[in-house]
Design an enzyme around this catalytic site. Structure first.
Site, PDB file in Angstrom:
ATOM      1  N   GLU A  52      15.336 -11.830   2.107  1.00 42.43           N
ATOM      2  CA  GLU A  52      14.748 -11.248   3.316  1.00 42.43           C
ATOM      3  C   GLU A  52      13.246 -11.412   3.368  1.00 42.43           C
ATOM      4  O   GLU A  52      12.581 -11.665   2.373  1.00 42.43           O
ATOM      5  CB  GLU A  52      15.148  -9.785   3.434  1.00 42.43           C
ATOM      6  CG  GLU A  52      14.683  -8.949   2.292  1.00 42.43           C
ATOM      7  CD  GLU A  52      15.302  -7.547   2.357  1.00 42.43           C
ATOM      8  OE1 GLU A  52      16.537  -7.435   2.256  1.00 42.43           O
ATOM      9  OE2 GLU A  52      14.537  -6.592   2.490  1.00 42.43           O
ATOM     10  N   CYS A 110       5.797 -10.792   4.633  1.00 43.10           N
ATOM     11  CA  CYS A 110       6.116 -10.565   3.228  1.00 43.10           C
ATOM     12  C   CYS A 110       7.338 -11.409   2.883  1.00 43.10           C
ATOM     13  O   CYS A 110       8.393 -11.231   3.490  1.00 43.10           O
ATOM     14  CB  CYS A 110       6.398  -9.070   3.057  1.00 43.10           C
ATOM     15  SG  CYS A 110       7.095  -8.621   1.479  1.00 43.10           S
ATOM     16  N   CYS A 133      12.907  -2.623 -12.303  1.00 41.66           N
ATOM     17  CA  CYS A 133      12.186  -1.372 -12.003  1.00 41.66           C
ATOM     18  C   CYS A 133      13.170  -0.364 -11.414  1.00 41.66           C
ATOM     19  O   CYS A 133      13.986  -0.696 -10.563  1.00 41.66           O
ATOM     20  CB  CYS A 133      11.026  -1.634 -11.043  1.00 41.66           C
ATOM     21  SG  CYS A 133       9.870  -2.846 -11.685  1.00 41.66           S
ATOM     22  N   CYS A 154      15.989  -9.767  -9.136  1.00 40.92           N
ATOM     23  CA  CYS A 154      14.802  -9.701  -9.992  1.00 40.92           C
ATOM     24  C   CYS A 154      15.216  -9.149 -11.343  1.00 40.92           C
ATOM     25  O   CYS A 154      15.984  -8.192 -11.420  1.00 40.92           O
ATOM     26  CB  CYS A 154      13.750  -8.795  -9.361  1.00 40.92           C
ATOM     27  SG  CYS A 154      12.237  -8.665 -10.346  1.00 40.92           S
ATOM     28  N   CYS A 172      11.257  -4.164   1.107  1.00 41.67           N
ATOM     29  CA  CYS A 172      11.968  -5.410   0.865  1.00 41.67           C
ATOM     30  C   CYS A 172      13.091  -5.165  -0.133  1.00 41.67           C
ATOM     31  O   CYS A 172      12.919  -4.461  -1.113  1.00 41.67           O
ATOM     32  CB  CYS A 172      11.011  -6.473   0.356  1.00 41.67           C
ATOM     33  SG  CYS A 172      10.870  -7.813   1.526  1.00 41.67           S
ATOM     34  N   CYS A 180      13.501   0.299  -7.468  1.00 36.69           N
ATOM     35  CA  CYS A 180      13.469  -0.856  -6.560  1.00 36.69           C
ATOM     36  C   CYS A 180      14.865  -1.427  -6.316  1.00 36.69           C
ATOM     37  O   CYS A 180      15.634  -1.629  -7.263  1.00 36.69           O
ATOM     38  CB  CYS A 180      12.558  -1.922  -7.162  1.00 36.69           C
ATOM     39  SG  CYS A 180      12.548  -3.459  -6.232  1.00 36.69           S
TER      40      CYS A 180
HETATM   41  N1  SAH Z   1       7.863  -8.138  -8.101  1.00 41.05           N
HETATM   42  C1  SAH Z   1       6.568  -8.028  -7.544  1.00 41.05           C
HETATM   43  C2  SAH Z   1       6.557  -8.267  -6.053  1.00 41.05           C
HETATM   44  C3  SAH Z   1       7.694  -7.729  -5.279  1.00 41.05           C
HETATM   45  S1  SAH Z   1       7.829  -5.963  -5.201  1.00 41.05           S
HETATM   46  C4  SAH Z   1       5.973  -6.676  -7.867  1.00 41.05           C
HETATM   47  O1  SAH Z   1       6.679  -5.824  -8.378  1.00 41.05           O
HETATM   48  O2  SAH Z   1       4.787  -6.508  -7.622  1.00 41.05           O
HETATM   49  C5  SAH Z   1       6.473  -5.573  -4.107  1.00 41.05           C
HETATM   50  C6  SAH Z   1       6.014  -4.140  -4.192  1.00 41.05           C
HETATM   51  O3  SAH Z   1       6.963  -3.268  -3.562  1.00 41.05           O
HETATM   52  C7  SAH Z   1       5.815  -3.637  -5.597  1.00 41.05           C
HETATM   53  O4  SAH Z   1       4.602  -2.953  -5.715  1.00 41.05           O
HETATM   54  C8  SAH Z   1       6.999  -2.705  -5.738  1.00 41.05           C
HETATM   55  O5  SAH Z   1       6.792  -1.758  -6.739  1.00 41.05           O
HETATM   56  C9  SAH Z   1       7.119  -2.122  -4.365  1.00 41.05           C
HETATM   57  N2  SAH Z   1       8.378  -1.458  -4.071  1.00 41.05           N
HETATM   58  C10 SAH Z   1       9.598  -1.645  -4.605  1.00 41.05           C
HETATM   59  N3  SAH Z   1      10.517  -0.807  -4.067  1.00 41.05           N
HETATM   60  C11 SAH Z   1       9.843  -0.078  -3.141  1.00 41.05           C
HETATM   61  C12 SAH Z   1      10.227   0.963  -2.245  1.00 41.05           C
HETATM   62  N4  SAH Z   1      11.465   1.398  -2.182  1.00 41.05           N
HETATM   63  N5  SAH Z   1       9.267   1.502  -1.450  1.00 41.05           N
HETATM   64  C13 SAH Z   1       7.993   1.053  -1.493  1.00 41.05           C
HETATM   65  N6  SAH Z   1       7.585   0.069  -2.304  1.00 41.05           N
HETATM   66  C14 SAH Z   1       8.494  -0.479  -3.133  1.00 41.05           C
HETATM   67 FE1  SF4 Z   2      11.220  -6.802  -9.410  1.00 41.27          FE
HETATM   68 FE2  SF4 Z   2      11.283  -4.766  -7.717  1.00 41.27          FE
HETATM   69 FE3  SF4 Z   2      10.100  -4.476 -10.071  1.00 41.27          FE
HETATM   70 FE4  SF4 Z   2       8.952  -6.059  -8.179  1.00 41.27          FE
HETATM   71  S1  SF4 Z   2       9.291  -3.845  -8.085  1.00 41.27           S
HETATM   72  S2  SF4 Z   2       9.237  -6.496 -10.376  1.00 41.27           S
HETATM   73  S3  SF4 Z   2      10.809  -6.890  -7.222  1.00 41.27           S
HETATM   74  S4  SF4 Z   2      12.294  -4.874  -9.742  1.00 41.27           S
END
Ligand code: SAH
Ligand code: SF4
Length: 341
Positions: A89, A102, A113, A109, A330, A116
């Protein structure tokens, strides 16, 4: 067959040289692809028939399908289906100063995390450079506007797909390609230290954002398992190196999770960590997902956190929330779709 959108201009020049074809043909091919946006080599009418045939034998002009689109007043969200049926997406955010998009960098991934949606799904595969380019091309074609800036903050960890991301960045930034200025491009990483250092040596002036989300290793390890490998101290050392090498200010992203990482102590600890570093902090309101144990910080806790940083002389902003009604974080649209089937 290789997707032509995977090729940087230098890749094309190299390929052409193996047939003793002059390098300026690469400029013409790029203009057909990125200015005129043709969908077949036949349309490249200033190329000789032999070159068109050679291109047809060696490359495809690939496409991605829009599987779903959600729209709100200030955001658009696309769910794309790739050639192998995988779903990714991209989110479009409309600002006063232009449109930013974005994009996703991987399918799933591996960083895992805890908060996420993308981390719930293990990495299926990396996206090719052309598959990231196609997210932008398809959006411009469908929505009819020009994208002004790009952030790699969709599904995936970009530095876990480093080579392809570098190619993508070269094509996006190429004056004969998508022609988006380096200062309008941001890469966000969960903190893969060796790649942050490598990226510091990459010659384009691209913005770097670090997803820190905690101000001590114990907590960060709990919510971001990658911290077992790369500690906060190592990340900030790499950030320091990046700043020294590039003279660019780095963004520290800090997701505000209610009662998890948003206390006054957390804020004070963060100030101590960042003291003297040329960074600014972007506080991210959490988009609630299927991870029910995490909710967004209350307004009061958010304000207090913000104030502490502010008082300590740290430049701090709160990310504007886009299209809350359209599962804007995302990974969420994809998760909804996959869970349905
Ligand atoms: N993997 C990279 C880039 C993709 S995630 C990273 O982690 O930086 C992009 C951002 O979205 C990251 O800061 C992540 O922690 C945040 N993110 C993930 N899930 C989210 C959510 N449910 N609400 C807001 N931000 C979120
Ligand atoms: Fe991966 Fe989501 Fe962690 Fe970014 S925030 S590194 S997309 S698991």
């Amino acid at each position: 067959m290789k997707n032509i959108y995977d090729m940087t201009r230098d890749d094309l020049i190299m390929w052409l040289s193996t047939y003793n074809i002059k390098s300026f043909k690469a400029i013409q091919i790029f203009e057909w692809l990125y200015v005129h946006r043709v969908k077949s080599f036949d349309e490249m009418t200033n190329l000789k028939k032999e070159l068109i045939e050679l291109l047809q034998e060696n490359f495809s002009i690939s496409d991605i399908a829009i599987r779903k689109k959600e729209e709100s007043s200030d955001a658009l969200k696309y769910l794309f289906e790739l050639k192998d049926n995988n779903l990714i997406e991209a989110v479009v955010m409309k600002h006063d100063y232009g449109v930013s998009v974005c994009v996703s960098s991987q399918i799933g991934c591996n960083m895992g995390c805890k908060f996420c949606e993308s981390g719930k799904l293990k990495r299926v595969r990396n996206l090719e450079p052309g598959e990231i380019i196609l997210q932008l091309l398809k959006i411009e074609e469908d929505a009819g506007f020009k994208i002004n800036s790009v952030v790699i903050m969709g599904i995936g960890e970009p530095f876990d797909n480093y080579e392809n991301i570098i190619k993508f960045l070269k094509i996006v930034n190429d004056a004969k390609g998508m022609a988006i200025g380096a200062r309008h491009i941001t890469v966000s990483t969960s903190g893969l230290v060796p790649k942050i250092r490598e990226f510091a040596d990459f010659p384009l002036q691209i913005n770097l954002a670090i997803s820190l989300h905690a101000s001590n290793d114990k907590l960060r390890e709990e919510i971001m398992p990658i911290n077992k490998v790369y500690k906060i101290g190592d990340i900030l050392e790499a950030v320091k190196y990046y700043i020294e090498k590039t003279n660019r200010r780095v963004t520290i992203e800090y997701l505000l999770l209610n009662n998890v990482n948003d206390s006054k102590e957390d804020a004070n600890e963060l100030c101590k960590l960042l003291r003297g570093l040329n960074v600014y902090v972007n506080l991210i309101p959490y988009n609630e997902t299927s991870h029910l144990e995490f909710v967004k910080s209350s307004q009061k806790r958010k304000d207090e956190f913000f104030e502490i940083l502010n008082r300590n002389g740290i430049t701090v902003t709160v990310r504007r929330e886009f299209g809350g009604s359209i599962s804007a974080a995302c990974g969420q649209l994809r998760a909804n779709e996959v869970n349905k089937s």
